[in-house]
Scaffold this motif. Structure first.
Motif, PDB file in Angstrom:
ATOM      1  N   PRO A 128       0.761  -1.250  -0.206  1.00  0.00           N
ATOM      2  CA  PRO A 128       0.103   0.004  -0.008  1.00  0.00           C
ATOM      3  C   PRO A 128       0.899   1.398  -0.082  1.00  0.00           C
ATOM      4  O   PRO A 128       2.149   1.059   0.063  1.00  0.00           O
ATOM      5  N   GLU A 129       0.161   2.344   0.157  1.00  0.00           N
ATOM      6  CA  GLU A 129       0.902   3.594   0.155  1.00  0.00           C
ATOM      7  C   GLU A 129       1.458   3.679   1.271  1.00  0.00           C
ATOM      8  O   GLU A 129       0.850   3.693   2.395  1.00  0.00           O
ATOM      9  N   ASP A 130       2.933   4.276   1.284  1.00  0.00           N
ATOM     10  CA  ASP A 130       3.415   4.384   2.971  1.00  0.00           C
ATOM     11  C   ASP A 130       4.844   4.983   2.445  1.00  0.00           C
ATOM     12  O   ASP A 130       5.230   5.329   1.415  1.00  0.00           O
ATOM     13  N   GLU A 131       5.672   4.985   3.304  1.00  0.00           N
ATOM     14  CA  GLU A 131       7.042   5.557   3.332  1.00  0.00           C
ATOM     15  C   GLU A 131       7.963   4.275   3.500  1.00  0.00           C
ATOM     16  O   GLU A 131       7.748   3.437   4.249  1.00  0.00           O
ATOM     17  N   PRO A 132       8.930   4.237   2.401  1.00  0.00           N
ATOM     18  CA  PRO A 132       9.104   5.321   1.308  1.00  0.00           C
ATOM     19  C   PRO A 132       8.190   5.115   0.131  1.00  0.00           C
ATOM     20  O   PRO A 132       7.783   3.849  -0.079  1.00  0.00           O
ATOM     21  N   ASP A 133       7.787   6.106  -0.491  1.00  0.00           N
ATOM     22  CA  ASP A 133       7.167   6.024  -1.633  1.00  0.00           C
ATOM     23  C   ASP A 133       7.697   5.856  -2.840  1.00  0.00           C
ATOM     24  O   ASP A 133       9.243   6.062  -2.870  1.00  0.00           O
ATOM     25  N   ILE A 134       6.949   5.818  -4.207  1.00  0.00           N
ATOM     26  CA  ILE A 134       7.789   5.325  -5.280  1.00  0.00           C
ATOM     27  C   ILE A 134       8.673   6.585  -5.650  1.00  0.00           C
ATOM     28  O   ILE A 134       9.582   6.348  -6.146  1.00  0.00           O
ATOM     29  N   GLY A 135       8.270   7.753  -5.435  1.00  0.00           N
ATOM     30  CA  GLY A 135       9.110   8.972  -5.887  1.00  0.00           C
ATOM     31  C   GLY A 135      10.321   9.003  -5.119  1.00  0.00           C
ATOM     32  O   GLY A 135      11.357   9.355  -5.496  1.00  0.00           O
ATOM     33  N   THR A 136      10.256   8.543  -3.867  1.00  0.00           N
ATOM     34  CA  THR A 136      11.426   8.527  -2.980  1.00  0.00           C
ATOM     35  C   THR A 136      12.436   7.623  -3.363  1.00  0.00           C
ATOM     36  O   THR A 136      13.569   7.922  -3.560  1.00  0.00           O
ATOM     37  N   LEU A 137      11.880   6.367  -3.854  1.00  0.00           N
ATOM     38  CA  LEU A 137      12.868   5.399  -4.666  1.00  0.00           C
ATOM     39  C   LEU A 137      13.617   5.919  -5.672  1.00  0.00           C
ATOM     40  O   LEU A 137      14.915   5.728  -5.996  1.00  0.00           O
TER      41      LEU A 137
END
Length: 229
Positions: A128-137
């Motif tokens: 699910p949406e969480d940290e880290p998110d895909i933009g952070t990766l």
């Protein structure tokens, strides 16, 4: 529902995607494992190996497919070394790694397979949406906390890993959006995809809490036709 997918390109003179190792023999699959991608992202983020809960949570969130844009050839490296108690090894941390064991009277033998001139594309999202998110990766891959390698330390990428974004409803559709043809692998979650290839139980998961590999996931392997790069 349409999702945003990260497009990764894994290519270089040598790659190693791992596999089921027996004794001193370390093979390489044609496709990267879930555990390898988890380790790649964790290294880019600067996580320590001891942060097992972080690694496990990230691996559990990965949803990805892969396509071979160019099939590499297998290169086998046979290693024979006389290990001494004071030998040191190179690391990406910037300081030598010292051995804790003693001197071995007999040679230490290992065989490792690599893929030479292999080109593999990955489409990936997190749930699910969480940290880290895909933009952070994506940002971590462009500005990694440590030097990145693909599978093993000699396997340096020859191009930018993060190649941009795709929009698609499923992993199979995201692979198709690449506009490339080749052998592909994606999760067997959509019954409509089952006619496009063979259903496999792929053992590519790691239990990061115990440090051992174990567990499998259901995938489909098939050919993606046509496509123009």
């Amino acid at each position: 529902m349409i999702y945003r997918w990260m497009h990764l390109r894994l290519t270089g003179p040598l790659l190693a995607f791992g596999g089921i190792a027996i004794d001193h023999v370390g093979p390489s699959r044609d496709f990267p494992s879930a555990s390898m991608l988890t380790g790649l992202f964790a290294n880019a983020l600067g996580w320590r190996r001891e942060e097992t809960e972080r690694h496990q949570a990230l691996q559990d969130r990965l949803v990805f497919g892969a396509l071979i844009a160019r099939q590499g050839r297998v290169l086998t490296d046979s290693q024979n070394v006389q290990l001494k108690a004071n030998d040191r090894g190179w690391t990406t941390r910037g300081r030598p790694d010292e051995r804790a064991g003693g001197t071995y009277d007999s040679p230490h033998r290992r065989r490792r397979d690599y893929l030479a001139d292999h080109d593999c594309r990955i489409v990936l999202r997190l749930t699910p949406e969480d940290e880290p998110d895909i933009g952070t990766l994506a940002r971590a891959l462009d500005q990694p906390a440590r030097p990145l390698f693909i599978g093993r330390k000699p396997c340096l990428p020859s191009v930018r890993l993060f190649q941009g974004w795709l929009n698609a409803p499923t992993p199979r559709a995201a692979i198709g959006a690449l506009g490339l043809s080749g052998r592909a692998l994606w999760p067997a979650t959509d019954a409509e995809d089952e006619d496009e290839g063979s259903i496999l139980d792929l053992a590519d998961l790691r239990n990061w809490r115990s440090g051992l590999h174990g567990g499998s996931r259901r995938v489909i392997e098939g050919e993606i036709p046509g496509g123009v790069e």
